[in-house]
Design a protein around this motif. Structure first.
Motif, PDB file in Angstrom:
ATOM      1  N   LEU A 124     131.065  85.577 107.530  1.00  0.00           N
ATOM      2  CA  LEU A 124     131.739  86.743 106.968  1.00  0.00           C
ATOM      3  C   LEU A 124     131.588  86.834 105.452  1.00  0.00           C
ATOM      4  CD1 LEU A 124     135.083  86.641 108.995  1.00  0.00           C
ATOM      5  CD2 LEU A 124     133.314  88.406 109.165  1.00  0.00           C
ATOM      6  N   TYR A 125     131.383  85.703 104.803  1.00  0.00           N
ATOM      7  CA  TYR A 125     131.407  85.646 103.347  1.00  0.00           C
ATOM      8  C   TYR A 125     130.032  85.827 102.703  1.00  0.00           C
ATOM      9  CZ  TYR A 125     135.994  83.694 104.366  1.00  0.00           C
ATOM     10  OH  TYR A 125     137.280  83.505 104.827  1.00  0.00           O
ATOM     11  N   HIS A 126     129.024  86.135 103.532  1.00  0.00           N
ATOM     12  CA  HIS A 126     127.663  86.237 103.017  1.00  0.00           C
ATOM     13  C   HIS A 126     126.997  87.511 103.525  1.00  0.00           C
ATOM     14  CE1 HIS A 126     128.103  82.071 101.706  1.00  0.00           C
ATOM     15  NE2 HIS A 126     128.648  81.844 102.893  1.00  0.00           N
ATOM     16  N   ALA A 127     126.028  88.014 102.766  1.00  0.00           N
ATOM     17  CA  ALA A 127     125.361  89.287 103.084  1.00  0.00           C
ATOM     18  C   ALA A 127     124.293  89.073 104.147  1.00  0.00           C
ATOM     19  CB  ALA A 127     124.765  89.890 101.822  1.00  0.00           C
ATOM     20  N   LEU A 128     124.729  88.781 105.348  1.00  0.00           N
ATOM     21  CA  LEU A 128     123.826  88.516 106.458  1.00  0.00           C
ATOM     22  C   LEU A 128     123.474  89.787 107.209  1.00  0.00           C
ATOM     23  CD1 LEU A 128     125.404  85.270 107.939  1.00  0.00           C
ATOM     24  CD2 LEU A 128     123.029  85.486 107.175  1.00  0.00           C
ATOM     25  N   LEU A 129     122.265  89.810 107.760  1.00  0.00           N
ATOM     26  CA  LEU A 129     121.840  90.866 108.669  1.00  0.00           C
ATOM     27  C   LEU A 129     121.661  90.242 110.049  1.00  0.00           C
ATOM     28  CD1 LEU A 129     119.098  92.658 106.536  1.00  0.00           C
ATOM     29  CD2 LEU A 129     121.424  93.444 106.970  1.00  0.00           C
ATOM     30  N   PRO A 130     122.272  90.832 111.093  1.00  0.00           N
ATOM     31  CA  PRO A 130     123.233  91.928 111.009  1.00  0.00           C
ATOM     32  C   PRO A 130     124.584  91.433 110.513  1.00  0.00           C
ATOM     33  CG  PRO A 130     123.066  91.178 113.267  1.00  0.00           C
ATOM     34  CD  PRO A 130     122.049  90.385 112.484  1.00  0.00           C
ATOM     35  N   ARG A 131     125.381  92.342 109.959  1.00  0.00           N
ATOM     36  CA  ARG A 131     126.692  91.985 109.443  1.00  0.00           C
ATOM     37  C   ARG A 131     127.597  91.581 110.596  1.00  0.00           C
ATOM     38  NH1 ARG A 131     129.293  89.564 106.098  1.00  0.00           N
ATOM     39  NH2 ARG A 131     131.213  90.351 105.196  1.00  0.00           N
ATOM     40  N   VAL A 132     128.127  90.364 110.538  1.00  0.00           N
ATOM     41  CA  VAL A 132     128.908  89.845 111.658  1.00  0.00           C
ATOM     42  C   VAL A 132     130.197  90.626 111.856  1.00  0.00           C
ATOM     43  CG1 VAL A 132     130.153  88.123 110.290  1.00  0.00           C
ATOM     44  CG2 VAL A 132     129.782  87.733 112.719  1.00  0.00           C
ATOM     45  N   ALA A 133     130.717  91.253 110.793  1.00  0.00           N
ATOM     46  CA  ALA A 133     131.956  92.015 110.906  1.00  0.00           C
ATOM     47  C   ALA A 133     131.748  93.329 111.624  1.00  0.00           C
ATOM     48  CB  ALA A 133     132.538  92.296 109.514  1.00  0.00           C
ATOM     49  N   ASN A 134     130.482  93.733 111.767  1.00  0.00           N
ATOM     50  CA  ASN A 134     130.188  95.022 112.368  1.00  0.00           C
ATOM     51  C   ASN A 134     130.176  94.900 113.881  1.00  0.00           C
ATOM     52  OD1 ASN A 134     129.281  97.516 113.085  1.00  0.00           O
ATOM     53  ND2 ASN A 134     127.372  97.436 111.945  1.00  0.00           N
ATOM     54  N   ASP A 135     131.314  95.169 114.503  1.00  0.00           N
ATOM     55  CA  ASP A 135     131.451  95.064 115.951  1.00  0.00           C
ATOM     56  C   ASP A 135     131.894  96.416 116.481  1.00  0.00           C
ATOM     57  OD1 ASP A 135     131.652  94.160 118.509  1.00  0.00           O
ATOM     58  OD2 ASP A 135     133.576  93.149 118.222  1.00  0.00           O
ATOM     59  N   ILE A 136     130.993  97.397 116.361  1.00  0.00           N
ATOM     60  CA  ILE A 136     131.392  98.777 116.661  1.00  0.00           C
ATOM     61  C   ILE A 136     130.557  99.367 117.787  1.00  0.00           C
ATOM     62  CG2 ILE A 136     132.282  99.255 114.363  1.00  0.00           C
ATOM     63  CD1 ILE A 136     129.649 100.663 113.745  1.00  0.00           C
ATOM     64  N   SER A 137     130.178  98.525 118.718  1.00  0.00           N
ATOM     65  CA  SER A 137     129.359  98.981 119.829  1.00  0.00           C
ATOM     66  C   SER A 137     130.015 100.172 120.531  1.00  0.00           C
ATOM     67  CB  SER A 137     129.165  97.847 120.835  1.00  0.00           C
ATOM     68  OG  SER A 137     128.422  98.277 121.945  1.00  0.00           O
ATOM     69  N   GLY A 138     129.248 101.257 120.668  1.00  0.00           N
ATOM     70  CA  GLY A 138     129.752 102.438 121.347  1.00  0.00           C
ATOM     71  C   GLY A 138     130.472 103.411 120.445  1.00  0.00           C
ATOM     72  N   LYS A 139     130.708 103.040 119.193  1.00  0.00           N
ATOM     73  CA  LYS A 139     131.403 103.933 118.268  1.00  0.00           C
ATOM     74  C   LYS A 139     130.391 104.821 117.551  1.00  0.00           C
ATOM     75  CE  LYS A 139     135.500 102.108 118.949  1.00  0.00           C
ATOM     76  NZ  LYS A 139     135.198 100.966 119.761  1.00  0.00           N
ATOM     77  N   ASN A 140     130.703 106.111 117.438  1.00  0.00           N
ATOM     78  CA  ASN A 140     129.785 107.070 116.843  1.00  0.00           C
ATOM     79  C   ASN A 140     130.003 107.154 115.337  1.00  0.00           C
ATOM     80  OD1 ASN A 140     127.845 109.061 116.612  1.00  0.00           O
ATOM     81  ND2 ASN A 140     129.290 110.713 117.063  1.00  0.00           N
ATOM     82  N   THR A 141     129.811 106.045 114.650  1.00  0.00           N
ATOM     83  CA  THR A 141     129.941 106.044 113.194  1.00  0.00           C
ATOM     84  C   THR A 141     129.275 104.821 112.617  1.00  0.00           C
ATOM     85  OG1 THR A 141     131.459 106.058 111.325  1.00  0.00           O
ATOM     86  CG2 THR A 141     132.176 104.884 113.277  1.00  0.00           C
ATOM     87  N   ASP A 142     128.761 104.955 111.424  1.00  0.00           N
ATOM     88  CA  ASP A 142     128.187 103.808 110.722  1.00  0.00           C
ATOM     89  C   ASP A 142     129.152 103.274 109.672  1.00  0.00           C
ATOM     90  OD1 ASP A 142     125.776 103.843 112.092  1.00  0.00           O
ATOM     91  OD2 ASP A 142     124.936 105.358 110.767  1.00  0.00           O
ATOM     92  N   ILE A 143     130.190 104.049 109.364  1.00  0.00           N
ATOM     93  CA  ILE A 143     131.099 103.667 108.281  1.00  0.00           C
ATOM     94  C   ILE A 143     132.340 103.025 108.881  1.00  0.00           C
ATOM     95  CG2 ILE A 143     132.166 104.406 106.115  1.00  0.00           C
ATOM     96  CD1 ILE A 143     129.169 104.937 106.321  1.00  0.00           C
ATOM     97  N   TRP A 144     132.213 101.771 109.290  1.00  0.00           N
ATOM     98  CA  TRP A 144     133.350 101.070 109.868  1.00  0.00           C
ATOM     99  C   TRP A 144     134.233 100.464 108.780  1.00  0.00           C
ATOM    100  CZ3 TRP A 144     132.807  96.174 108.088  1.00  0.00           C
ATOM    101  CH2 TRP A 144     131.519  95.678 107.884  1.00  0.00           C
ATOM    102  N   LEU A 145     135.480 100.251 109.141  1.00  0.00           N
ATOM    103  CA  LEU A 145     136.447  99.563 108.295  1.00  0.00           C
ATOM    104  C   LEU A 145     137.058  98.467 109.146  1.00  0.00           C
ATOM    105  CD1 LEU A 145     139.034 101.000 105.838  1.00  0.00           C
ATOM    106  CD2 LEU A 145     139.801  99.450 107.637  1.00  0.00           C
ATOM    107  N   ALA A 146     136.869  97.223 108.742  1.00  0.00           N
ATOM    108  CA  ALA A 146     137.260  96.087 109.576  1.00  0.00           C
ATOM    109  C   ALA A 146     138.728  95.727 109.405  1.00  0.00           C
ATOM    110  CB  ALA A 146     136.387  94.882 109.248  1.00  0.00           C
ATOM    111  N   ILE A 147     139.348  95.385 110.535  1.00  0.00           N
ATOM    112  CA  ILE A 147     140.732  94.918 110.571  1.00  0.00           C
ATOM    113  C   ILE A 147     140.722  93.530 111.205  1.00  0.00           C
ATOM    114  CG2 ILE A 147     143.078  95.416 111.364  1.00  0.00           C
ATOM    115  CD1 ILE A 147     142.064  98.303 111.898  1.00  0.00           C
ATOM    116  N   ASP A 148     141.367  92.565 110.549  1.00  0.00           N
ATOM    117  CA  ASP A 148     141.347  91.203 111.086  1.00  0.00           C
ATOM    118  C   ASP A 148     142.372  91.057 112.208  1.00  0.00           C
ATOM    119  OD1 ASP A 148     143.861  90.835 109.973  1.00  0.00           O
ATOM    120  OD2 ASP A 148     143.255  89.249 108.603  1.00  0.00           O
ATOM    121  N   PRO A 149     142.372  89.924 112.933  1.00  0.00           N
ATOM    122  CA  PRO A 149     143.292  89.742 114.062  1.00  0.00           C
ATOM    123  C   PRO A 149     144.774  89.872 113.695  1.00  0.00           C
ATOM    124  CG  PRO A 149     141.526  88.129 114.160  1.00  0.00           C
ATOM    125  CD  PRO A 149     141.386  88.824 112.845  1.00  0.00           C
TER     126      PRO A 149
END
Length: 223
Positions: A124-149
């Motif tokens: 989570l703390y590094h600029a990895l591809l793909p971004r591990v925080a990006n868990d938006i499968s099926g969502k019609n948007t590229d601009i996600w905003l992550a919420i932690d548990p």
């Protein structure tokens, strides 16, 4: 006299393409801005962040080779450009050059997404591809905003989150698991921002997204 290679010809020397490298294995990415008079903005900060990430994640990294490749790619440029550098686990490097994009003029709409991985996930703390925080499968948007548990907002697909609090900005703590952008670090170091736990409720009246390439831009939650 031998003619100076064009940008297209020079980029042929910088193979493979970043997308190819990213597909081979996990990869780190740094996106920078080139200015004809000043060169790559904040180059040392970018190289240091990349070096810290490669050391933490066990990537092969040669700072001198990366610097040389960036200089070679930028040598023929006479106008501002965005520079995207990708390096994979084995140390293979690629550089992509693109015309700069203006900061978004419209308010950015973000889609809240529950993040499944815990804050102690080092990725989570590094600029990895793909971004591990990006868990938006099926969502019609590229601009996600992550919420932690725990229900705290952490970051967006475009950059770090900020809200205005009187004369200071508030931004989610790094310890929640987020990519610490260079703009965020400068704002914290200067005292213009401080870390604070934030929820979706705190963002309901609007917020700011910060990124080193375009500064602070207005954003809002999608209803």
């Amino acid at each position: 006299m031998k003619e100076t290679p064009t940008i297209k010809e020079r980029l042929k020397l910088i193979e493979p393409h970043p997308i190819q490298i990213a597909k081979e294995s996990k990869a780190l990415v740094e996106t920078m801005r080139f200015e004809p008079l000043g060169g790559i903005a904040n180059l040392e900060e970018h190289l240091t962040r990349l070096e810290n990430s490669t050391q933490t994640l066990g990537f092969t990294y040669n700072r001198h080779a990366v610097r040389n490749m960036l200089h070679m790619a930028c040598f023929p440029l006479i106008k501002p450009h965005f520079i995207r550098l990708v390096i994979n686990y084995n140390g293979r490097i690629a550089v992509e050059i693109a015309p700069p994009e203006n900061a978004p003029e419209k308010i950015i709409e973000c889609f809240p997404v529950q993040r499944s991985c815990p804050a102690n996930d080092e990725r989570l703390y590094h600029a990895l591809l793909p971004r591990v925080a990006n868990d938006i499968s099926g969502k019609n948007t590229d601009i996600w905003l992550a919420i932690d548990p725990s229900g705290h907002v952490t970051e967006t697909a475009l950059g770090n989150i900020f809200i205005q609090d009187n004369d200071r900005l508030l931004t989610p703590p790094r310890s929640l698991g987020l990519l610490p952008g260079l703009l965020r670090e400068r704002l914290l170091s200067s005292g213009n921002a401080k870390e604070s736990l934030l929820s979706l409720q705190d963002l309901k009246s609007g917020f700011l997204i910060g990124h080193d390439l375009f500064g602070l831009v207005k954003a809002k939650l999608l209803r």
